[in-house]
Design a protein around this motif. Structure first.
Motif, mmCIF file in Angstrom:
data_model
loop_
_atom_site.group_PDB
_atom_site.id
_atom_site.type_symbol
_atom_site.label_atom_id
_atom_site.label_comp_id
_atom_site.label_asym_id
_atom_site.label_seq_id
_atom_site.Cartn_x
_atom_site.Cartn_y
_atom_site.Cartn_z
ATOM 1 N N TRP A 76 37.669 27.558 109.635
ATOM 2 C CA TRP A 76 37.169 28.902 109.347
ATOM 3 C C TRP A 76 35.739 28.813 108.828
ATOM 4 O O TRP A 76 35.463 28.101 107.855
ATOM 5 C CB TRP A 76 38.081 29.528 108.300
ATOM 6 C CG TRP A 76 37.758 30.910 107.873
ATOM 7 C CD1 TRP A 76 37.053 31.293 106.771
ATOM 8 C CD2 TRP A 76 38.171 32.127 108.514
ATOM 9 N NE1 TRP A 76 36.986 32.652 106.688
ATOM 10 C CE2 TRP A 76 37.662 33.196 107.746
ATOM 11 C CE3 TRP A 76 38.908 32.410 109.662
ATOM 12 C CZ2 TRP A 76 37.874 34.532 108.092
ATOM 13 C CZ3 TRP A 76 39.126 33.734 110.005
ATOM 14 C CH2 TRP A 76 38.616 34.780 109.229
ATOM 15 N N VAL A 77 34.826 29.538 109.453
ATOM 16 C CA VAL A 77 33.433 29.544 109.036
ATOM 17 C C VAL A 77 33.244 30.633 107.985
ATOM 18 O O VAL A 77 33.526 31.807 108.231
ATOM 19 C CB VAL A 77 32.495 29.793 110.233
ATOM 20 C CG1 VAL A 77 31.042 29.818 109.778
ATOM 21 C CG2 VAL A 77 32.703 28.708 111.291
ATOM 22 N N ALA A 78 32.762 30.236 106.818
ATOM 23 C CA ALA A 78 32.600 31.179 105.715
ATOM 24 C C ALA A 78 31.512 32.197 106.016
ATOM 25 O O ALA A 78 30.528 31.907 106.706
ATOM 26 C CB ALA A 78 32.270 30.430 104.428
ATOM 27 N N GLY A 79 31.688 33.388 105.471
ATOM 28 C CA GLY A 79 30.691 34.438 105.616
ATOM 29 C C GLY A 79 30.471 35.138 104.297
ATOM 30 O O GLY A 79 30.849 34.641 103.231
ATOM 31 N N ASP A 80 29.880 36.320 104.339
ATOM 32 C CA ASP A 80 29.598 37.078 103.124
ATOM 33 C C ASP A 80 30.682 38.095 102.789
ATOM 34 O O ASP A 80 30.561 38.839 101.822
ATOM 35 C CB ASP A 80 28.249 37.790 103.259
ATOM 36 C CG ASP A 80 27.094 36.837 102.994
ATOM 37 O OD1 ASP A 80 27.243 35.949 102.145
ATOM 38 O OD2 ASP A 80 26.052 36.971 103.652
ATOM 39 N N SER A 81 31.730 38.136 103.605
ATOM 40 C CA SER A 81 32.842 39.038 103.335
ATOM 41 C C SER A 81 33.993 38.635 104.244
ATOM 42 O O SER A 81 33.836 37.802 105.139
ATOM 43 C CB SER A 81 32.450 40.502 103.605
ATOM 44 O OG SER A 81 32.174 40.686 104.988
ATOM 45 N N ILE A 82 35.147 39.221 104.005
ATOM 46 C CA ILE A 82 36.286 39.042 104.903
ATOM 47 C C ILE A 82 37.157 40.285 104.820
ATOM 48 O O ILE A 82 37.332 40.872 103.736
ATOM 49 C CB ILE A 82 37.111 37.781 104.566
ATOM 50 C CG1 ILE A 82 38.293 37.651 105.542
ATOM 51 C CG2 ILE A 82 37.579 37.782 103.128
ATOM 52 C CD1 ILE A 82 39.126 36.409 105.353
ATOM 53 N N THR A 83 37.695 40.685 105.953
ATOM 54 C CA THR A 83 38.599 41.835 106.020
ATOM 55 C C THR A 83 39.856 41.448 106.776
ATOM 56 O O THR A 83 39.876 40.449 107.509
ATOM 57 C CB THR A 83 37.937 43.023 106.736
ATOM 58 O OG1 THR A 83 37.718 42.662 108.117
ATOM 59 C CG2 THR A 83 36.609 43.397 106.085
ATOM 60 N N ALA A 84 40.880 42.259 106.612
ATOM 61 C CA ALA A 84 42.123 42.014 107.347
ATOM 62 C C ALA A 84 41.888 42.090 108.849
ATOM 63 O O ALA A 84 42.536 41.377 109.625
ATOM 64 C CB ALA A 84 43.183 43.029 106.925
#
Length: 388
Positions: free
Chosen positions: A75-83
């Motif tokens: 999984w590549v990290a980002g500045d947010s995550i949503t369902a």
């Protein structure tokens, strides 16, 4: 040879031969697996794909579903995550993600390790790699039935440098490095324990650090981690021999291998060439696993979207903006991976490199040229096999 076995193989050979003579009557797998003009499967492909039933009918082989197998992506990290960004994982039967926070070394011979557990305002770094981001992502994933392997990496400064270059000049420097690395790993062990992460990888491709001379240091670290974290442990060893030099596998739960095995030097190789390319690696892994007695997880495995994807799978694709994508070759590499390995009794699971949350079908051309299977033919292959 028992007569019943001879009869089975004879009948299967006859049916295979008939299918080949019929030309286009049989289609193996999916259409993207065949190169241009290849409509007739080989005997080897047919035998790998089909079995002869007791009534004499040719039926497609399927591997029994194993709910304990790790069906993962990196999984590549980002500045947010949503369902909503997790929904494609569920659609593709992905049940694990590997999250990868980083520590930094200024030089491969410098024992200091810098951590960035928070992302201060104005500082570089991604929220998803901070402690808060890791925890939130894991909790949201767990709500959707997806487990997390916490897999901290070291980033070595310098063009072309990788963790396998880390090598101290003196025993004193090695002692300092291991002390710093223990602080680094124990921080993430405590985070994993407090937030119920399902797995922890204690290192990735630290080729010189895992030489037999350092066995005692690793066993001491593992013992300290076990006192803090009570989940499953692995280490991610490089494919090219590191996994065979490590002497502390017995202290871990799984053998982790970064499975970038070379398969063929040819451009856009056909499926049978890729399957042949896997054979020596599979045989070597099987022999070695009999000695280690530990299940193997491919902690990373993946292929670029390029004609030479099978030649040096570990290399980042250069000149991505000018390289014509080759989705068919990437998809065949995925098919060969799963055909050769997914049914092996020693394989506990795989983590595909890699997955960008929220990547749109018409998104970054750079992303679509690299390793991700998203919105490509390879994604359908991945989903088909992860469903088994």
């Amino acid at each position: 040879m028992p007569s019943s076995l001879f009869s089975w193989r004879s009948r299967l050979a006859i049916v295979i031969a008939t299918a080949i003579v019929l030309g286009g009557a049989w289609k193996i797998g999916s259409p993207w697996l065949a190169q241009s003009g290849e409509n007739t499967p080989t005997a080897r492909e047919l035998e790998a794909e089909f079995a002869l039933s007791s009534s004499g009918q040719l039926t497609r082989k399927f591997i029994a579903f194993d709910s304990t197998r790790l069906r993962g992506v990196s999984w590549v990290a980002g500045d947010s995550i949503t369902a909503a960004e997790l929904a494609p994982l569920l659609r593709d039967h992905i049940s694990w993600i590997a999250q990868m926070p980083f520590g930094w070394q200024a030089d491969a011979a410098a024992p200091a390790i810098r951590m960035n557990t928070e992302r201060p305002v104005g500082r570089r770094g991604l929220w998803g790699e901070s402690d808060a981001g890791l925890i939130y992502t894991a909790r949201l994933a767990r709500q959707h039935g997806i487990g997390t392997l916490l897999k901290p990496h070291l980033w070595v400064r310098g063009r072309g440098a990788w963790p396998g270059d880390i090598n101290m000049a003196t025993p004193a420097d090695w002692n300092t490095w291991f002390a710093n690395y223990s602080v680094f790993m124990l921080h993430y062990a405590a985070l994993a324990e407090a937030n119920h992460f399902e797995g922890l990888c204690i290192g990735t491709e630290l080729l010189h650090a895992t030489e037999p001379a350092h066995e005692k240091a690793w066993r001491s670290l593992i013992k300290a981690i076990r006192k803090t974290y009570h989940g499953q442990l692995t280490y991610a060893a490089n494919w090219s021999g590191e996994y065979e030099q490590i002497r502390f596998w017995d202290a871990l739960d799984y053998v982790g291998i970064q499975a970038y095995f070379p398969l063929s030097t040819a451009a856009s190789p056909p499926l049978d060439t890729l399957l042949c390319g896997w054979q020596p690696h599979v045989q070597r892994l099987a022999r070695w696993q009999q000695k280690s007695k530990k299940p193997i997880v491919f902690t990373e495995v993946g292929y670029k979207t390029t004609p030479d994807a099978a030649a040096k799978p570990w290399e980042w694709p250069e000149r991505m903006a000018t390289t014509a994508p080759d989705e068919a070759t990437q998809a065949r590499c995925y098919e060969a991976l799963f055909r050769a390995c997914w049914g092996q009794p020693w394989l506990k699971g795989t983590f595909i490199w890699k997955w960008y949350p929220g990547l749109a079908a018409d998104g970054s051309a750079r992303r679509h040229a690299d390793f991700t299977p998203q919105h490509k033919l390879a994604e359908a292959v991945l989903a088909q096999w992860y469903a088994q």
